[in-house]
Design a protein around this motif. Sequence first.
Motif, mmCIF file in Angstrom:
data_model
loop_
_atom_site.group_PDB
_atom_site.id
_atom_site.type_symbol
_atom_site.label_atom_id
_atom_site.label_comp_id
_atom_site.label_asym_id
_atom_site.label_seq_id
_atom_site.Cartn_x
_atom_site.Cartn_y
_atom_site.Cartn_z
ATOM 1 N N ILE A 35 0.834 -1.204 0.000
ATOM 2 C CA ILE A 35 0.000 0.000 0.000
ATOM 3 C C ILE A 35 0.871 1.257 0.000
ATOM 4 O O ILE A 35 0.625 2.211 -0.761
ATOM 5 N N LEU A 36 1.891 1.279 0.843
ATOM 6 C CA LEU A 36 2.760 2.463 0.923
ATOM 7 C C LEU A 36 3.522 2.683 -0.369
ATOM 8 O O LEU A 36 3.685 3.830 -0.824
ATOM 9 N N TYR A 37 3.997 1.599 -0.987
ATOM 10 C CA TYR A 37 4.746 1.737 -2.245
ATOM 11 C C TYR A 37 3.816 2.210 -3.367
ATOM 12 O O TYR A 37 4.174 3.072 -4.175
ATOM 13 N N MET A 38 2.611 1.678 -3.421
ATOM 14 C CA MET A 38 1.650 2.112 -4.434
ATOM 15 C C MET A 38 1.270 3.577 -4.243
ATOM 16 O O MET A 38 1.156 4.341 -5.206
ATOM 17 N N ALA A 39 1.077 3.982 -3.001
ATOM 18 C CA ALA A 39 0.718 5.374 -2.721
ATOM 19 C C ALA A 39 1.855 6.323 -3.085
ATOM 20 O O ALA A 39 1.632 7.451 -3.537
ATOM 21 N N SER A 40 3.087 5.862 -2.921
ATOM 22 C CA SER A 40 4.250 6.709 -3.175
ATOM 23 C C SER A 40 4.661 6.729 -4.635
ATOM 24 O O SER A 40 5.248 7.709 -5.100
ATOM 25 N N ALA A 41 4.354 5.649 -5.387
ATOM 26 C CA ALA A 41 4.824 5.546 -6.771
ATOM 27 C C ALA A 41 3.706 5.574 -7.816
ATOM 28 O O ALA A 41 3.975 5.798 -8.986
ATOM 29 N N GLY A 42 2.463 5.321 -7.418
ATOM 30 C CA GLY A 42 1.340 5.435 -8.342
ATOM 31 C C GLY A 42 1.252 4.364 -9.403
ATOM 32 O O GLY A 42 0.669 4.592 -10.461
ATOM 33 N N PHE A 43 1.779 3.164 -9.162
ATOM 34 C CA PHE A 43 1.729 2.128 -10.185
ATOM 35 C C PHE A 43 0.439 1.323 -10.111
ATOM 36 O O PHE A 43 -0.312 1.404 -9.137
ATOM 37 N N TYR A 67 15.381 6.896 3.884
ATOM 38 C CA TYR A 67 15.582 5.836 2.897
ATOM 39 C C TYR A 67 14.798 6.132 1.607
ATOM 40 O O TYR A 67 13.809 6.884 1.616
ATOM 41 N N ARG A 68 15.235 5.545 0.524
ATOM 42 C CA ARG A 68 14.554 5.634 -0.758
ATOM 43 C C ARG A 68 14.529 4.244 -1.403
ATOM 44 O O ARG A 68 15.375 3.399 -1.103
ATOM 45 N N ILE A 69 13.547 4.023 -2.285
ATOM 46 C CA ILE A 69 13.436 2.742 -2.989
ATOM 47 C C ILE A 69 13.158 2.998 -4.467
ATOM 48 O O ILE A 69 12.366 3.890 -4.809
ATOM 49 N N THR A 125 0.851 0.260 -22.788
ATOM 50 C CA THR A 125 1.518 1.047 -23.833
ATOM 51 C C THR A 125 2.793 1.698 -23.356
ATOM 52 O O THR A 125 3.444 2.410 -24.118
ATOM 53 N N SER A 126 3.173 1.471 -22.107
ATOM 54 C CA SER A 126 4.354 2.153 -21.575
ATOM 55 C C SER A 126 5.594 1.265 -21.694
ATOM 56 O O SER A 126 5.510 0.047 -21.519
ATOM 57 N N PRO A 127 6.746 1.861 -21.998
ATOM 58 C CA PRO A 127 7.989 1.085 -22.084
ATOM 59 C C PRO A 127 8.473 0.722 -20.681
ATOM 60 O O PRO A 127 7.889 1.162 -19.681
ATOM 61 N N PRO A 128 9.528 -0.080 -20.559
ATOM 62 C CA PRO A 128 10.110 -0.341 -19.234
ATOM 63 C C PRO A 128 10.432 0.978 -18.541
ATOM 64 O O PRO A 128 10.873 1.939 -19.180
ATOM 65 N N ARG A 129 10.205 1.033 -17.240
ATOM 66 C CA ARG A 129 10.446 2.283 -16.523
ATOM 67 C C ARG A 129 10.810 1.986 -15.076
ATOM 68 O O ARG A 129 10.774 0.827 -14.639
ATOM 69 N N VAL A 130 11.152 3.031 -14.335
ATOM 70 C CA VAL A 130 11.422 2.877 -12.905
ATOM 71 C C VAL A 130 10.257 3.437 -12.113
ATOM 72 O O VAL A 130 9.594 4.384 -12.534
ATOM 73 N N ILE A 131 9.979 2.832 -10.957
ATOM 74 C CA ILE A 131 8.993 3.353 -10.016
ATOM 75 C C ILE A 131 9.750 3.762 -8.757
ATOM 76 O O ILE A 131 10.707 3.102 -8.351
ATOM 77 N N LEU A 132 9.313 4.858 -8.138
ATOM 78 C CA LEU A 132 10.102 5.516 -7.100
ATOM 79 C C LEU A 132 9.315 5.652 -5.812
ATOM 80 O O LEU A 132 8.162 6.101 -5.826
ATOM 81 N N GLY A 133 9.932 5.287 -4.698
ATOM 82 C CA GLY A 133 9.282 5.405 -3.395
ATOM 83 C C GLY A 133 10.131 6.160 -2.408
ATOM 84 O O GLY A 133 11.359 6.105 -2.465
ATOM 85 N N ASP A 134 9.475 6.832 -1.486
ATOM 86 C CA ASP A 134 10.209 7.617 -0.495
ATOM 87 C C ASP A 134 10.435 6.812 0.792
ATOM 88 O O ASP A 134 10.429 5.576 0.764
ATOM 89 N N HIS A 135 10.606 7.500 1.921
ATOM 90 C CA HIS A 135 11.096 6.878 3.150
ATOM 91 C C HIS A 135 10.194 5.761 3.675
ATOM 92 O O HIS A 135 10.669 4.651 3.964
ATOM 93 N N GLN A 136 8.894 6.028 3.797
ATOM 94 C CA GLN A 136 7.993 5.038 4.404
ATOM 95 C C GLN A 136 7.923 3.725 3.623
ATOM 96 O O GLN A 136 8.092 2.639 4.206
ATOM 97 N N PRO A 137 7.657 3.754 2.320
ATOM 98 C CA PRO A 137 7.638 2.475 1.599
ATOM 99 C C PRO A 137 8.997 1.787 1.564
ATOM 100 O O PRO A 137 9.069 0.552 1.576
#
Length: 334
Positions: free
Chosen positions: A163-171, A194-196, A205-217
């Motif tokens: 949940i925290l990672y989804m909220a932080s990265a929107g995937f 920390y960062r993830i 339709t999107s190419p390979p990409r990175v997803i980004l999370g902040d301290h909590q996730p």
Amino acid sequence: LTQLQLIIISTYVLFLGAAVLNKIKRKMNWGLLLSEVADEISVVHGTSKSTVRPATARHYQDTCNRMIEFLGRDESVESITREEYAEWHEWLATRGTSPITTNNYRRCMRAIWNHLADRKIDVCDIDGITKLISTPVQKSRAIEEHHLQAILQVACVRDAAIILYMASAGFRRQTVGRITVEDTHIWPRPDGQYRIISRIPAEKTSPPRVILGDHQPALACKLWLSIRKHQDSPWLFNSTQGGGQLSAGGVSSMFRNIREKAGLPARMNINAHALRHRFAQQHLDETDARTVSQWMGIEVDTLLQVYAFRSEDDLIRKRFGELPPDWNHQPTTP
């Protein structure tokens, strides 16, 4: 025979010939098929230049698919009668879809018919058929903050990390089961935060990409990796049953179980997509739309048309910073 009689006979023969030809075309599927419409109106004749955006072309094809579903076959657009078009128009409202979705299909097919007429394709006249359903004022589809905190309080470590990672990265929910440990990097910054980052494969339709999370996730994922039972699983969020890949349906079930455990009603926006809406609305306040769309793996048009919607309360808070004390929070139907 007089000249007038010859004209009348010739006109009748031409009319009869056109009717017979339409029947033959209907039987033989001659002409432009519904399944070919999106490709036909998406390019300039004789070139490879696109006239519409990819997202629009997909919407055109989806709308034509609804017509195919109604007719029960892939029909040529030239053989579709005004009566059949009108019946399809009414049929849309009986499928259980929302008025907004029904209106979108009706608008889209009207646009398709206009495109076909502009290209001199012999389609039936639909003037006066398209009518839109009155819709209530929309509510925001983003999860509310107090609901987010409520489900986090009852979630286990793995589910809280998701949940925290989804909220932080929107995937997307489909992405959850595709994140691997090997392609995930968690590290501390000099300030102790920390960062993830996770690299994910191409999806939709999107190419390979990175997803980004902040301290909590980042901390939640770090904790989950240290305590999970299946340490050899290649998936960051593995299934608790055997350590295999977590499916999109498994993510939906996770949200449903957590919502029920928190005692929240089913009508609330408590699902993976609600976190995606929350992410878009929060970041559009401070970041350009192109960047946010790349973070989410969608087109800018989709971001602005689907995710940028603000409720009445949101618009008032954004303008004044607060709601009036006697404000009626229930949207009314116009």
